[in-house]
Scaffold this motif. Structure first.
Motif, PDB file in Angstrom:
ATOM      1  N   LEU A   1     -17.483   2.519  -4.877  1.00 27.64           N
ATOM      2  CA  LEU A   1     -16.951   3.578  -3.987  1.00 27.64           C
ATOM      3  C   LEU A   1     -17.083   4.538  -3.602  1.00 27.64           C
ATOM      4  O   LEU A   1     -16.087   5.602  -3.301  1.00 27.64           O
ATOM      5  N   LEU A   2     -17.927   4.637  -2.305  1.00 30.63           N
ATOM      6  CA  LEU A   2     -18.236   5.522  -1.422  1.00 30.63           C
ATOM      7  C   LEU A   2     -16.602   5.656  -0.463  1.00 30.63           C
ATOM      8  O   LEU A   2     -15.812   6.216   0.089  1.00 30.63           O
ATOM      9  N   ILE A   3     -16.687   4.297  -0.015  1.00 30.22           N
ATOM     10  CA  ILE A   3     -15.647   3.798   1.038  1.00 30.22           C
ATOM     11  C   ILE A   3     -14.334   4.243   0.425  1.00 30.22           C
ATOM     12  O   ILE A   3     -13.430   3.918   1.189  1.00 30.22           O
ATOM     13  N   SER A   4     -14.174   3.168  -1.232  1.00 36.97           N
ATOM     14  CA  SER A   4     -12.725   3.980  -1.930  1.00 36.97           C
ATOM     15  C   SER A   4     -12.700   5.678  -1.644  1.00 36.97           C
ATOM     16  O   SER A   4     -11.214   5.612  -1.370  1.00 36.97           O
ATOM     17  N   LYS A   5     -13.509   6.530  -1.997  1.00 37.55           N
ATOM     18  CA  LYS A   5     -12.929   7.247  -2.395  1.00 37.55           C
ATOM     19  C   LYS A   5     -12.190   8.428  -0.539  1.00 37.55           C
ATOM     20  O   LYS A   5     -11.963   9.048  -0.251  1.00 37.55           O
ATOM     21  N   ALA A   6     -13.688   7.820   0.616  1.00 40.01           N
ATOM     22  CA  ALA A   6     -13.433   7.795   2.298  1.00 40.01           C
ATOM     23  C   ALA A   6     -12.043   8.360   2.472  1.00 40.01           C
ATOM     24  O   ALA A   6     -11.598   8.416   3.209  1.00 40.01           O
ATOM     25  N   ALA A   7     -11.259   6.551   2.180  1.00 37.28           N
ATOM     26  CA  ALA A   7      -9.520   6.540   2.733  1.00 37.28           C
ATOM     27  C   ALA A   7      -9.377   6.551   2.008  1.00 37.28           C
ATOM     28  O   ALA A   7      -7.729   6.811   2.104  1.00 37.28           O
ATOM     29  N   GLY A   8      -9.105   7.511   0.569  1.00 38.91           N
ATOM     30  CA  GLY A   8      -8.250   7.859   0.085  1.00 38.91           C
ATOM     31  C   GLY A   8      -6.902   6.373  -0.743  1.00 38.91           C
ATOM     32  O   GLY A   8      -7.674   5.758  -1.107  1.00 38.91           O
ATOM     33  N   HIS A   9      -6.251   6.912  -1.638  1.00 35.48           N
ATOM     34  CA  HIS A   9      -4.563   6.017  -2.325  1.00 35.48           C
ATOM     35  C   HIS A   9      -3.761   6.249  -1.728  1.00 35.48           C
ATOM     36  O   HIS A   9      -3.753   6.968  -1.005  1.00 35.48           O
ATOM     37  N   ALA A  10      -2.835   5.393  -1.617  1.00 30.95           N
ATOM     38  CA  ALA A  10      -1.519   5.534  -1.374  1.00 30.95           C
ATOM     39  C   ALA A  10      -1.030   6.612  -2.578  1.00 30.95           C
ATOM     40  O   ALA A  10      -1.166   6.898  -3.030  1.00 30.95           O
ATOM     41  N   PRO A  11      -0.085   7.671  -1.723  1.00 28.69           N
ATOM     42  CA  PRO A  11       1.184   7.758  -2.583  1.00 28.69           C
ATOM     43  C   PRO A  11       1.694   7.593  -3.730  1.00 28.69           C
ATOM     44  O   PRO A  11       2.080   8.724  -4.638  1.00 28.69           O
ATOM     45  N   SER A  12       1.298   6.433  -3.772  1.00 34.01           N
ATOM     46  CA  SER A  12       2.719   5.926  -4.919  1.00 34.01           C
ATOM     47  C   SER A  12       2.153   5.657  -5.926  1.00 34.01           C
ATOM     48  O   SER A  12       2.369   4.699  -6.982  1.00 34.01           O
ATOM     49  N   ILE A  13       0.848   5.868  -6.099  1.00 32.04           N
ATOM     50  CA  ILE A  13       0.086   5.514  -7.091  1.00 32.04           C
ATOM     51  C   ILE A  13       0.137   6.392  -7.838  1.00 32.04           C
ATOM     52  O   ILE A  13       0.354   7.301  -8.061  1.00 32.04           O
ATOM     53  N   PRO A  14      -0.055   5.644  -9.111  1.00 34.80           N
ATOM     54  CA  PRO A  14       0.627   6.452 -10.717  1.00 34.80           C
ATOM     55  C   PRO A  14      -0.871   7.595 -10.902  1.00 34.80           C
ATOM     56  O   PRO A  14      -1.552   7.389 -11.349  1.00 34.80           O
ATOM     57  N   ASP A  15      -0.262   8.497 -11.802  1.00 36.09           N
ATOM     58  CA  ASP A  15      -1.282   9.390 -11.953  1.00 36.09           C
ATOM     59  C   ASP A  15      -2.359   9.354 -12.124  1.00 36.09           C
ATOM     60  O   ASP A  15      -3.184   9.921 -13.124  1.00 36.09           O
ATOM     61  N   MET A  16      -1.463   7.794 -13.739  1.00 35.93           N
ATOM     62  CA  MET A  16      -1.991   7.608 -15.095  1.00 35.93           C
ATOM     63  C   MET A  16      -3.734   7.081 -14.324  1.00 35.93           C
ATOM     64  O   MET A  16      -4.304   6.948 -15.244  1.00 35.93           O
ATOM     65  N   GLU A  17      -3.634   5.965 -13.370  1.00 38.97           N
ATOM     66  CA  GLU A  17      -4.714   5.569 -12.539  1.00 38.97           C
ATOM     67  C   GLU A  17      -5.504   5.611 -12.069  1.00 38.97           C
ATOM     68  O   GLU A  17      -6.575   5.474 -11.593  1.00 38.97           O
ATOM     69  N   GLN A  18      -5.384   7.425 -11.803  1.00 36.50           N
ATOM     70  CA  GLN A  18      -5.714   8.330 -10.878  1.00 36.50           C
ATOM     71  C   GLN A  18      -7.295   9.286 -11.865  1.00 36.50           C
ATOM     72  O   GLN A  18      -7.141   9.658 -12.910  1.00 36.50           O
ATOM     73  N   ASP A  19      -8.267   8.988 -11.251  1.00 37.73           N
ATOM     74  CA  ASP A  19     -10.054   9.690 -11.775  1.00 37.73           C
ATOM     75  C   ASP A  19      -9.664  10.976 -11.111  1.00 37.73           C
ATOM     76  O   ASP A  19     -10.557  10.941  -9.611  1.00 37.73           O
ATOM     77  N   LYS A  20      -8.635  11.889 -11.040  1.00 43.00           N
ATOM     78  CA  LYS A  20      -8.442  13.081 -10.144  1.00 43.00           C
ATOM     79  C   LYS A  20     -10.180  14.182 -10.382  1.00 43.00           C
ATOM     80  O   LYS A  20     -10.077  14.362  -8.948  1.00 43.00           O
ATOM     81  N   SER A  21     -10.725  14.548 -11.252  1.00 45.00           N
ATOM     82  CA  SER A  21     -12.168  14.579 -10.563  1.00 45.00           C
ATOM     83  C   SER A  21     -13.055  14.173 -10.031  1.00 45.00           C
ATOM     84  O   SER A  21     -13.691  14.970  -8.973  1.00 45.00           O
TER      85      SER A  21
END
Length: 474
Positions: A157-177
């Motif tokens: 999870l940490l490496i995922s948050k450190a890298a971020g995600h591409a802008p093409s990822i839909p908002d419904m897939e994101q845990d914005k908090s």
């Protein structure tokens, strides 16, 4: 009478600091000027008082032209030199969990209150009082924080948050908090379930006639029941993780995580084994003899072009460091490294950054394992009824240094319990095995920190760095 000259009016409330001992330096006494009282006004700030004290004590050696030590008895105390800060593992983990949000493990309230997990707990209670290894595994999973796969999910999870995600990822897939994707959280649960399934399956006992469990009827019944429970729990976790993995609907991620199950199985057939399938070290000098062998220079890793291919482990057997890395790459490094890569694949990051995530997981898992291998040898005496892995890094390094110790390991060809662990422990403490293990850990922690430099400088990356530094202090 003379003391009354020193006294000041009561309404002014002066603080008096007086030198109480005349000191001789080079057979001379301090002059009367230094035996006079030093008066400090109460209206001075604390910083001003400290500066006055510092100037006063610096003048003494300068006046007499010497740097000899001077012992002064005063009402002030000298601050001790601060020691370098020590990083705490539990603090680093709590901070990391705060960054990625809760829960970080599949062992959350949602799982613990499910009917399946509750039934597993009831069956495990029936094993209490027996000597089945499954109970020890369950205890390590729940209580031993740094020695469990729950930490692997946090790292993913940490490496995922450190890298971020591409802008093409839909908002419904994101845990914005928390800054991660819901699919990445699902992948973390899958990773931990597969790792725990492997630990539970390793707890099964091979009931050979030559063992105590195969000869005593009462012990045989306990072990048989424990094997049934361990097999069912492990298979349940593996089947459920497969169902969750398929729901991600990403063929590459499915292939990556599935290959880790293959690597787990291959690690169980690596090198020599006793009748219980416990690993034994290779005999020194029998396989690896030439110093110009490819095992000296080849990196221990999967194919750089296709990490889904099986690892060629034959060329690593016999070289202590390479054999250790190959064994643990299959056993722990594959799952963590490929999970980090798969997580960034779900985030649609570049292939270059995905490769960096894989390398980070690989090096961190090996550094973690080196830390765990060195832990039993940090003690001057091995506690009663305690054992350690016979293929841990300190053991392999010491066998390279003193091949004669292998005579003791040959006693464990039938069962590793026949080995004198206390003797091996004391012998290794007198050799270079522990120091080489610490060097091995520093090698992989340095490599992991170097890979992290490719990621954006954010709180998740700093949390990973703190966990690595805390690992070094364990």
């Amino acid at each position: 009478m003379q003391s009354s000259k020193i006294l000041l009016p009561h309404w002014r409330k002066f603080n008096q600091v007086q030198i109480t001992r005349n000191l001789a330096i080079n057979n001379r006494k301090l002059s009367a000027n230094y035996s006079a009282p030093l008066l400090i006004n109460e209206n001075f700030t604390l910083r001003q008082q400290q500066q006055q004290h510092q100037i006063f004590y610096q003048q003494i050696p300068q006046r007499w032209g010497t740097t000899s030590a001077i012992h002064l008895t005063t009402t002030t105390t000298t601050a001790a030199k601060p020691s370098p800060p020590r990083h705490d593992w539990n603090t680093a983990v709590r901070e990391a969990e705060r960054i990625v949000g809760y829960p970080t493990s599949f062992l959350s309230l949602r799982w613990l209150l499910s009917d399946e997990i509750a039934n597993m707990g009831l069956y495990l209670r029936k094993l209490v009082g027996s000597t089945h290894p499954l109970l020890k595994t369950a205890k390590e999973v729940l209580y031993n924080g740094k020695n469990t796969t729950q930490g692997w999910g946090l790292i993913v999870l940490l490496i995922s948050k450190a890298a971020g995600h591409a802008p093409s990822i839909p908002d419904m897939e994101q845990d914005k908090s928390d800054g991660v994707l819901y699919s990445q959280r699902a992948l973390v649960e899958i990773t931990e379930m597969i790792g725990m399934c492997h630990l539970i399956h390793n707890s099964l006992v091979n009931l050979q006639r030559s063992t105590k469990a195969g000869q005593d009827s009462t012990t045989y019944d306990d072990m048989t029941f424990g094997n049934k429970i361990g097999l069912l729990i492990g298979d349940y976790l593996l089947s459920h993780s497969s169902m969750e993995l398929a729901s991600l609907k990403n063929q590459i991620v499915v292939g990556l995580i599935s290959s880790t199950v293959r690597d787990f199985s291959e690690s169980e057939f690596f090198g020599e084994r006793d009748e219980q399938n416990n690993p034994l070290p290779s005999k020194p000098g029998t396989v690896y003899q030439q110093t110009n062998s490819p095992a000296c220079t080849a990196d221990v890793d999967f194919d750089a072009e296709d990490i889904l291919k099986p690892m060629n482990i034959a060329k690593f057997i016999g070289n202590p460091e390479k054999e250790w890395e190959a064994r643990n790459m299959l056993n722990v490094g594959s799952l963590l490294g490929k999970s980090c890569l798969a997580s960034l694949r779900l985030a649609e990051q570049s292939e270059k950054l995905q490769k960096k995530a894989y390398l980070f997981g690989k090096h961190l898992s090996l550094a973690w394992q080196a830390c765990l291998d060195a832990e039993p040898f940090q003690l001057t005496s091995l506690p009663y009824d305690t054992s350690f892995s016979l293929v841990s890094a300190p053991v392999l390094f010491h066998l390279e240094y003193d091949p004669k110790l292998y005579d003791e390991f040959e006693k464990g060809n039938v069962c590793v319990d026949n080995v004198d662990y206390f003797k091996i422990h004391q012998t290794i403490l007198q050799g270079p095995g522990l120091e080489k293990t610490k060097q091995l850990q520093r090698k992989h922690t340095t490599a992991a920190l170097h890979v992290l430099e490719s990621f954006p400088n954010n709180d998740a990356r700093r949390a990973l760095e703190n966990m690595i530094l805390a690992m070094q202090d364990l």
